[in-house]
Design an enzyme around this catalytic site. Sequence first.
Site, PDB file in Angstrom:
ATOM      1  N   HIS A  31       1.174  -0.073  -4.598  1.00  0.00           N
ATOM      2  CA  HIS A  31       1.202  -0.891  -5.818  1.00  0.00           C
ATOM      3  C   HIS A  31       1.721  -0.086  -7.008  1.00  0.00           C
ATOM      4  O   HIS A  31       2.463  -0.588  -7.846  1.00  0.00           O
ATOM      5  CB  HIS A  31      -0.225  -1.396  -6.092  1.00  0.00           C
ATOM      6  N   SER A  34       0.151  -9.181  -6.421  1.00  0.00           N
ATOM      7  CA  SER A  34       0.874  -7.983  -5.976  1.00  0.00           C
ATOM      8  C   SER A  34       0.291  -7.464  -4.664  1.00  0.00           C
ATOM      9  O   SER A  34       1.029  -7.131  -3.730  1.00  0.00           O
ATOM     10  CB  SER A  34       0.787  -6.885  -7.037  1.00  0.00           C
ATOM     11  N   ARG A  76      -3.086   0.517  -2.969  1.00  0.00           N
ATOM     12  CA  ARG A  76      -2.987   0.804  -4.403  1.00  0.00           C
ATOM     13  C   ARG A  76      -1.909   1.848  -4.680  1.00  0.00           C
ATOM     14  O   ARG A  76      -1.230   1.799  -5.715  1.00  0.00           O
ATOM     15  CB  ARG A  76      -4.341   1.227  -5.002  1.00  0.00           C
TER      16      ARG A  76
END
Lengths: 212, 212
Positions: free
Chosen positions: A43, A17, A40
């Site tokens: 994400h 990812s 993040r």
Amino acid sequence: MKIDLENVLPRDIEKRSFEIITQEMNPPIPEDDKAPIIKRVIHTSADFEYANTLCFSKDVVKKTLEQLKNGACIVTDTQMGKAGINKKSLAKFGGEVYCFMSDDDVAQIAKENGTTRATASMDKAALLQKPIIFAIGNAPTALVRLYELIQEGKINPALIIGVPVGFVNVIQSKELIMSLDIPYIVARGRKGGSNVAAAICNALLYMLDEER
Amino acid sequence: MKIDLENVLPRDIEKRSFEIITQEMNPPIPEDDKAPIIKRVIHTSADFEYANTLCFSKDVVKKTLEQLKNGACIVTDTQMGKAGINKKSLAKFGGEVYCFMSDDDVAQIAKENGTTRATASMDKAALLQKPIIFAIGNAPTALVRLYELIQEGKINPALIIGVPVGFVNVIQSKELIMSLDIPYIVARGRKGGSNVAAAICNALLYMLDEER
């Protein structure tokens, strides 16, 4: 029905990812100490807009990692945020996560004062005798109260993560925080959320895990 | 610093937020039984894209409200989702929320089988002898496993909320669910999250609260 699934081992899903995020970033971002936080957050949201809206005060990552190493605690404004923060990683350094939103005394004081529970829970957090990272993913009223408490000299936060989401005073409350000379990470605009607040905390904690 | 805060009473913040969302929807959406769900997802994300990406199977809201009235339970794939669902509203009808992700037996089985814990936790959920609403906000592997369990005739979910977020098999897993003749609410594409899953659950629960 024929749908092709990408064959990725469970342990590799997160890595893959982050590779995709890095590839698709347009323009690419500098691979500095802010990059793991930005990635993040993307994400956790699949929203590349955060690459433009996340704002960092000067040297905030370096400063925050020091505070975490010294056992800084985290105060959040939602049980969801608390649930999402990696408490095991935080505990390695002696920190813990607090959320006062469901406390009876907070509900009582909010009612008496005609404020939100988020406001009252910041007052309760101000009494903690520890370095505190505030991770605010929901309530702009929490940020407004933190602004006041800082102006009154009643708190000196290790970091304010200012990422409430929504439509009433959200934009303004974030600008208030960024007007102060304090360590902050803010998602400018309306977007944010408890998931974003937790993602930022976890990105910081995982940087420390990698250092060890 | 001069920043104008909008003066809204604590109890009116949510109402005012929904007014703003309704005003800004472009194009406006029909005020049917799906509208409260779409608006609450936008409320939790400040992302109007969901007005285009949320997909509903036929009569899904009506069917789900019946199931909730009959005590349907909710299974989520994150502790964050569990924390965000209004458990008091659900309990009025006899339902409760489960998340098996942190269970030792789930971790053990996932390790043995080389699957994700999300996959193993769906197998555990399949053993529940109750009508189940699956609220999947994180793991596409959970949706893939639900697809398989349905194909094998092992479960018959009251509803699948398919809103995982991310970059690996997220899009595909949602399309798999929508290929089935079952009640679903799916956020097409990469976006979603535990917050979105919880918001959809809560929108449904608050519709029941208003009926009472």
